[in-house]
Design a protein around this motif. Structure first.
Motif, PDB file in Angstrom:
ATOM      1  N   VAL A 156       0.822  -1.206   0.000  1.00 39.00           N
ATOM      2  CA  VAL A 156       0.000   0.000   0.000  1.00 39.00           C
ATOM      3  C   VAL A 156       0.858   1.259   0.000  1.00 39.00           C
ATOM      4  N   ALA A 157       2.064   1.166   0.557  1.00 40.90           N
ATOM      5  CA  ALA A 157       2.941   2.335   0.617  1.00 40.90           C
ATOM      6  C   ALA A 157       3.353   2.818  -0.763  1.00 40.90           C
ATOM      7  N   ASN A 158       3.317   1.935  -1.766  1.00 38.20           N
ATOM      8  CA  ASN A 158       3.654   2.348  -3.130  1.00 38.20           C
ATOM      9  C   ASN A 158       2.642   3.330  -3.692  1.00 38.20           C
ATOM     10  N   ILE A 159       1.418   3.270  -3.171  1.00 40.77           N
ATOM     11  CA  ILE A 159       0.290   3.939  -3.816  1.00 40.77           C
ATOM     12  C   ILE A 159      -0.244   5.084  -2.974  1.00 40.77           C
ATOM     13  N   GLY A 160      -0.434   4.836  -1.672  1.00 43.10           N
ATOM     14  CA  GLY A 160      -1.088   5.822  -0.829  1.00 43.10           C
ATOM     15  C   GLY A 160      -2.564   5.925  -1.163  1.00 43.10           C
ATOM     16  N   ALA A 161      -3.217   6.922  -0.576  1.00 44.48           N
ATOM     17  CA  ALA A 161      -4.656   7.123  -0.806  1.00 44.48           C
ATOM     18  C   ALA A 161      -4.853   7.873  -2.120  1.00 44.48           C
ATOM     19  N   ASN A 162      -4.538   7.213  -3.216  1.00 44.80           N
ATOM     20  CA  ASN A 162      -4.501   7.829  -4.537  1.00 44.80           C
ATOM     21  C   ASN A 162      -5.218   6.895  -5.502  1.00 44.80           C
ATOM     22  N   LEU A 163      -6.479   7.181  -5.751  1.00 46.69           N
ATOM     23  CA  LEU A 163      -7.312   6.270  -6.532  1.00 46.69           C
ATOM     24  C   LEU A 163      -6.831   6.116  -7.971  1.00 46.69           C
TER      25      LEU A 163
END
Length: 423
Positions: free
Chosen positions: A92-99
């Motif tokens: 999840v750290a690769n993406i973050g809260a980024n849809l």
């Protein structure tokens, strides 16, 4: 949330190569790698950021490639065309809260990989803490029932027809007739948003005037999903207009407004968001390309939609009934166990009283929008009889009574069966 938490995706892949090798290419391509090891891609970085292959299940091979692939053709690859389910997890750290980046990570360039002759994203699972960072439905199932005052039974809806061409005043006249007919929900067609002959600036006040008048007379609020599909700032203005006029719902074409546009709209307004999936067939219709509804609706639910189209049983479109049923069940399934973020499935496309029994038998729930355009507006005895015929069919289906038997004491249903059911 810990860095160890991961997003899990499952794919269907077709390739003439070893599926295990292809899975590693997929994992590298969509995380920290490329076609070769590069400077800076240390073991520590890979340990922290690389996607991980979690499962490979080989299936029966295909006789021929499903899709053309110029790279494999140049290499003279001739098969066999091996198929496999491949499970990959992403930090999840690769993406973050980024849809948008989530969508790009779990699909994106995977569809263009030179190693495959078919690839489809089949499912997507999210950690609860990750899901909590995104928008939730503001209305969902319970809120839609509360707004419309429909405590039980399916919500009966319809679509403005003709699709386009009606003026603002003509649209309002039709809405007045539909309100009087007893519908719970009315929506614009996806191709009618802000046309010159009925701009939203005129159409919304005209329509809401008759909706408010009906509510004052009867106490019932009919939910109208105004199609505000547009660029993002315009959608915000349109939503503000609907809210000022006492409306409760807006509709947008998801695929053309995009994840960012829908997130912005959700954060801007408390109105119910009716998600129209037109164009989904381009993403899903080929069995070895694109995205399944489970993964598709997962992404859109993170944008906070309240209703999702699933098409209809025995309808006019290409999807088999099994896909429609599975799509509705996806809408009913919370994305995680931590919160109720279920959305209301919207059944449409060729629906009428005669398709009710199959819907009830397959879904076994009233928590849906059952939308009929011609099934209401083309009923030979008028729209009110069309609405009544659907309610009669729904009552019969829930009671386990055949429609022909129920029609003996239900003239509106009888007329619908005779009119729409003819060969």
């Amino acid at each position: 949330m810990t860095v160890a938490e991961r997003i899990r995706a499952r794919y269907l892949v077709e390739t003439p190569l070893d599926p295990a090798a292809v899975a590693e290419v997929m994992a590298g391509e969509q995380s920290c790698g490329t076609f070769t090891r590069v400077e800076g891609e240390t073991d520590a970085l890979r340990e922290r950021a690389r996607a991980t292959v979690e499962a490979i299940t080989e299936l029966a091979p295909a006789e021929a490639p499903s899709l053309p692939n110029a790279l494999l053709e140049r290499k003279g690859m001739r098969g066999p065309w091996r198929r496999a389910h491949i499970g990959i997890s992403f930090p999840v750290a690769n993406i973050g809260a980024n849809l948008p980046t989530l969508a790009a990570t779990v699909s994106g360039n995977l569809y263009d990989l030179g190693e495959v002759t078919g690839l489809r994203l089949e499912s997507l699972q999210l950690p609860a803490a990750y899901r909590a960072q995104f928008e939730m439905p503001r209305a969902g199932i319970a809120g839609t029932r509360r707004i419309t005052g429909v405590a039980s039974g399916a919500l009966v809806g319809t679509i403005i027809k003709p699709n386009v061409g009606l003026s603002a005043s003509e649209t309002a006249e039709l809405v007045a007739r539909l309100c009087a007919a007893g519908v719970d929900f009315i929506k614009d067609d996806e191709v009618c948003a802000n046309p010159a002959h009925a701009p939203l600036a005129e159409r919304v006040p005209a329509v809401m005037a008759v909706v408010r008048a009906h509510q004052e007379r009867t106490g019932k609020h009919v939910m109208v999903a105004f199609n505000i599909t547009d660029e993002t700032d315009a959608m915000k203005r349109h939503a503000d207009l609907v809210e000022r006029e006492g409306g409760s719902c807006v509709m947008a074409s998801l695929n053309w407004c995009g994840h960012s546009g829908m997130q912005t709209l959700r954060r801007h307004t408390g109105l119910a968001l009716h998600g129209h999936r037109n164009g989904y067939g381009a993403l899903s219709r080929h069995p070895l390309l694109g995205i399944s509804f489970q993964a598709y609706q997962t992404l859109w639910r993170l944008a906070g939609v309240d209703h999702m189209h699933v098409h209809g049983l025995q309808g006019k479109f290409s999807q088999p009934d099994s896909e429609v049923i599975e799509s509705a069940r996806d809408c009913f399934t919370p994305l995680t166990d931590a919160a109720d973020d279920r959305v209301m499935p919207a059944f449409s496309s060729g629906q009428w009283a005669g398709t009710v029994p199959a819907t009830w038998a397959a879904i076994g729930s009233d928590d849906l929008l059952f939308m009929a355009g011609g099934g209401i507006l083309a009923h030979p005895d008028g729209a009110a009889a069309g609405v009544t015929s659907i309610r009669q069919a729904w009552s019969a289906a829930r009671a386990g009574t055949a429609l022909q038997e129920a029609a003996r004491s239900a003239p509106e249903l009888a007329r619908a069966l005779a009119f729409f059911g003819k060969p």
